[in-house]
Structures are given as structure tokens and as C-alpha cells.
Design an enzyme around this catalytic site. Structure first.
Site, PDB file in Angstrom:
ATOM      1  N   PHE A 216       0.830  -1.209   0.000  1.00 38.96           N
ATOM      2  CA  PHE A 216       0.000   0.000   0.000  1.00 38.96           C
ATOM      3  C   PHE A 216       0.864   1.258   0.000  1.00 38.96           C
ATOM      4  O   PHE A 216       1.771   1.398   0.823  1.00 38.96           O
ATOM      5  CB  PHE A 216      -0.882  -0.033   1.248  1.00 38.96           C
ATOM      6  CG  PHE A 216      -1.800   1.130   1.419  1.00 38.96           C
ATOM      7  CD1 PHE A 216      -2.816   1.367   0.524  1.00 38.96           C
ATOM      8  CD2 PHE A 216      -1.667   1.978   2.516  1.00 38.96           C
ATOM      9  CE1 PHE A 216      -3.691   2.422   0.698  1.00 38.96           C
ATOM     10  CE2 PHE A 216      -2.527   3.038   2.704  1.00 38.96           C
ATOM     11  CZ  PHE A 216      -3.545   3.262   1.785  1.00 38.96           C
TER      12      PHE A 216
ATOM     13  N   SER B 247       3.205  -7.006   2.542  1.00 41.73           N
ATOM     14  CA  SER B 247       2.272  -6.120   3.237  1.00 41.73           C
ATOM     15  C   SER B 247       0.873  -6.228   2.637  1.00 41.73           C
ATOM     16  O   SER B 247       0.305  -7.316   2.615  1.00 41.73           O
ATOM     17  CB  SER B 247       2.814  -4.692   3.187  1.00 41.73           C
ATOM     18  OG  SER B 247       2.116  -3.848   4.060  1.00 41.73           O
ATOM     19  N   MET B 248       0.300  -5.143   2.124  1.00 42.40           N
ATOM     20  CA  MET B 248      -0.986  -5.248   1.458  1.00 42.40           C
ATOM     21  C   MET B 248      -0.917  -6.253   0.323  1.00 42.40           C
ATOM     22  O   MET B 248      -1.896  -6.962   0.034  1.00 42.40           O
ATOM     23  CB  MET B 248      -1.427  -3.891   0.908  1.00 42.40           C
ATOM     24  CG  MET B 248      -2.747  -3.937   0.146  1.00 42.40           C
ATOM     25  SD  MET B 248      -3.169  -2.382  -0.672  1.00 42.40           S
ATOM     26  CE  MET B 248      -2.117  -2.461  -2.138  1.00 42.40           C
TER      27      MET B 248
ATOM     28  N   ASP C 288       8.284  -4.678  13.378  1.00 41.23           N
ATOM     29  CA  ASP C 288       7.539  -4.156  12.228  1.00 41.23           C
ATOM     30  C   ASP C 288       6.729  -2.967  12.733  1.00 41.23           C
ATOM     31  O   ASP C 288       5.831  -3.121  13.559  1.00 41.23           O
ATOM     32  CB  ASP C 288       6.624  -5.241  11.666  1.00 41.23           C
ATOM     33  CG  ASP C 288       5.908  -4.826  10.395  1.00 41.23           C
ATOM     34  OD1 ASP C 288       5.669  -3.620  10.211  1.00 41.23           O
ATOM     35  OD2 ASP C 288       5.561  -5.706   9.588  1.00 41.23           O
TER      36      ASP C 288
ATOM     37  N   HIS D 143       9.650  -3.639   8.368  1.00 47.91           N
ATOM     38  CA  HIS D 143       8.482  -4.018   7.569  1.00 47.91           C
ATOM     39  C   HIS D 143       8.840  -4.399   6.131  1.00 47.91           C
ATOM     40  O   HIS D 143       8.411  -5.450   5.640  1.00 47.91           O
ATOM     41  CB  HIS D 143       7.460  -2.879   7.578  1.00 47.91           C
ATOM     42  CG  HIS D 143       6.223  -3.212   6.809  1.00 47.91           C
ATOM     43  ND1 HIS D 143       5.368  -4.229   7.170  1.00 47.91           N
ATOM     44  CD2 HIS D 143       5.701  -2.662   5.674  1.00 47.91           C
ATOM     45  CE1 HIS D 143       4.378  -4.298   6.308  1.00 47.91           C
ATOM     46  NE2 HIS D 143       4.547  -3.357   5.395  1.00 47.91           N
TER      47      HIS D 143
END
Length: 255
Positions: free
Chosen positions: A26, A94-95, A193, A223
């Protein structure tokens, strides 16, 4: 969206039958997964790394982009590979991890690889983004949570609140279809993270339908681990996973 990166020559040698769909995160860009994509390409896999709609332009455009357009770009990449390859894996950061998991719920992927996948928010205020988007158009960037110095994932300098609302809708939808994910899953989780909370991995473990789920802790990355100190470990461990799962699938077909 057209695939991003020098991947036109991918898909050669003994791994040519295997395709990998990669999805960035994202507000981010394909740069966060470029090194991984190039590694996979060097191994002979066919690779697709689409630039997700609303990304790579301005945060204002991202604010106007519904989450289903992000998913549709990943699904189109899968469908393209599935027409050409016998085995396709979904992977994401992630996303992008959430998108890969949703893809695995909707398409017969061979396996899923998710790096710090997002399914919940660290900031409780994000749950109210649907209302806050009318008051606060954007917030400071969540980009470049990377321990390794000098790295830049080329993400937006601002995070549009309207897009956070869409992200929440994606999270909720993906959580709902997790029981339909039956493919083997490999999950990497950074011990530190600052973007995605531990509750995301906990939710994944509780709801995913796969009988084969491995969570690997990363001790030296934040992250964006695919650009951090543990990147090479991720790439190599993912290679082992892909080879194992694809080998079992091929053996089953022959039997």
C-alpha cells in the site's frame, strides 16, 4: 497494468513451467519487490510484478482508487501466467500479501508466500478512515520502514485517508475468504515491524484453510523486509518452498 521491470526474458530452463505473481504494498511501488523479482527471473521462473492502480503517480490518484482495482491487477497477472504456465504461485509484501491470499482464495494457486502480510491495522484510528477521509485528506507516509541504511522503496510521501478506508475494506474481505485458501502458505514475519501489527499474522493463522502453514521470523529486518538485511534469506527460503511445492504437484500429476 503492464508488468514492471526487465522480466520479458523470464521463464526459461527447468523452471519455465512455473509462474510467480508478485504484489507490492500500500502506497508503495514495485521497487520494494524488484530485487526479489530479478532473483526469481534468474532462477528461470516466469514473473509478473504489476504496478497496482493508483500507485506510481500521486497520492491524490490513490485516494480515488477502489481496492478492487488493486486486486483486479493481480488477478489479471495470474490469469496471464496461468494461460502460459502449468503452476502459478502468489506472493506479496504487506498489502500485497493480503492480495496474494485473496488470489489464493479465488484462483487455484499452487502456493502463497506472504512477507509481513497486512490484515489488521496498527493504528486504531484507521478503522474510522471512512469518516475521517472527509476531514483529513492525508496523513504522514508509512514508507521506508527498513533497518538497512540507504534503501528507498519509492512510496508516496503522504498516505491518503480515503485509500486507508479502501485498505480496510480489502482487509475485511480477505479475512472473510481466508478459510477458502487451501494452498500451502509460507509467511515471513519481522520481529520488529512498525507498520503491520502481530495481530495480522495471528488472524491469518486462525482463519486460513490451508493444512500447511509455516511462519518464519525475521530477526534483522523491519516491515519492508524484501529490501532489508534478511532479503537474501527470504529469497532463498522462498526458492526452497517453491521447488518443494511444485515438485509435489508435478509428482501428483504424474501419479
Amino acid at each position: 497494468m503492464e508488468p514492471v521491470g526487465p522480466f520479458s526474458s523470464c521463464g526459461h530452463g527447468p523452471n519455465a513451467r512455473i509462474g510467480i505473481v508478485l504484489s507490492h504494498g500500500f502506497t508503495g511501488s514495485p521497487r520494494s519487490l524488484q530485487d526479489w523479482a530479478e532473483h526469481l527471473c534468474a532462477q528461470g521462473y516466469a514473473v509478473r510484478l504489476p504496478l497496482l492502480p493508483g500507485h506510481g503517480t500521486t497520492w491524490q490518484e490513490l485516494a480515488r482508487t477502489p481496492w478492487r482495482q488493486w486486486y483486479d491487477a493481480v488477478e489479471r497477472a495470474y490469469d496471464e501466467l496461468a494461460r502460459e504456465r502449468t503452476t502459478v504461485f502468489a506472493a506479496g509484501l504487506s498489502m500485497g500479501g493480503a492480495l496474494a491470499l485473496r488470489l489464493a482464495a479465488c484462483r487455484p494457486v499452487a502456493g502463497v508466500i506472504a512477507v509481513n502480510p497486512g490484515l489488521t491495522f496498527a493504528n486504531p484510528a484507521a478503522r474510522f478512515a471512512g469518516v475521517l477521509r472527509y476531514i483529513v485528506r492525508s496523513t504522514p507516509s508509512i514508507a521506508n520502514d527498513i533497518s538497512k541504511p540507504g534503501m528507498d522503496e519509492q512510496a508516496y510521501a503522504r498516505t491518503p485517508t480515503a485509500a486507508v478506508h479502501q485498505l480496510g475494506l480489502l482487509f475485511a474481505d480477505t479475512a472473510g475468504v481466508l478459510p477458502r485458501v487451501t494452498a500451502p502458505a509460507l509467511v515471513f514475519r519481522s520481529a520488529v515491524d512498525h507498520v503491520v501489527p502481530q495481530s495480522s499474522t495471528d488472524l491469518l493463522r486462525r482463519r486460513i484453510g490451508s493444512a500447511e502453514v509455516e511462519v518464519v521470523e525475521l530477526g534483522n529486518s523491519y516491515h519492508v523486509a524484501t529490501m532489508d538485511h534478511d532479503a537474501e534469506f527470504i529469497f532463498e527460503r522462498a526458492d526452497t518452498f517453491i521447488t518443494s511445492v511444485a515438485g509435489r504437484k508435478q509428482a501428483h500429476v504424474r501419479a
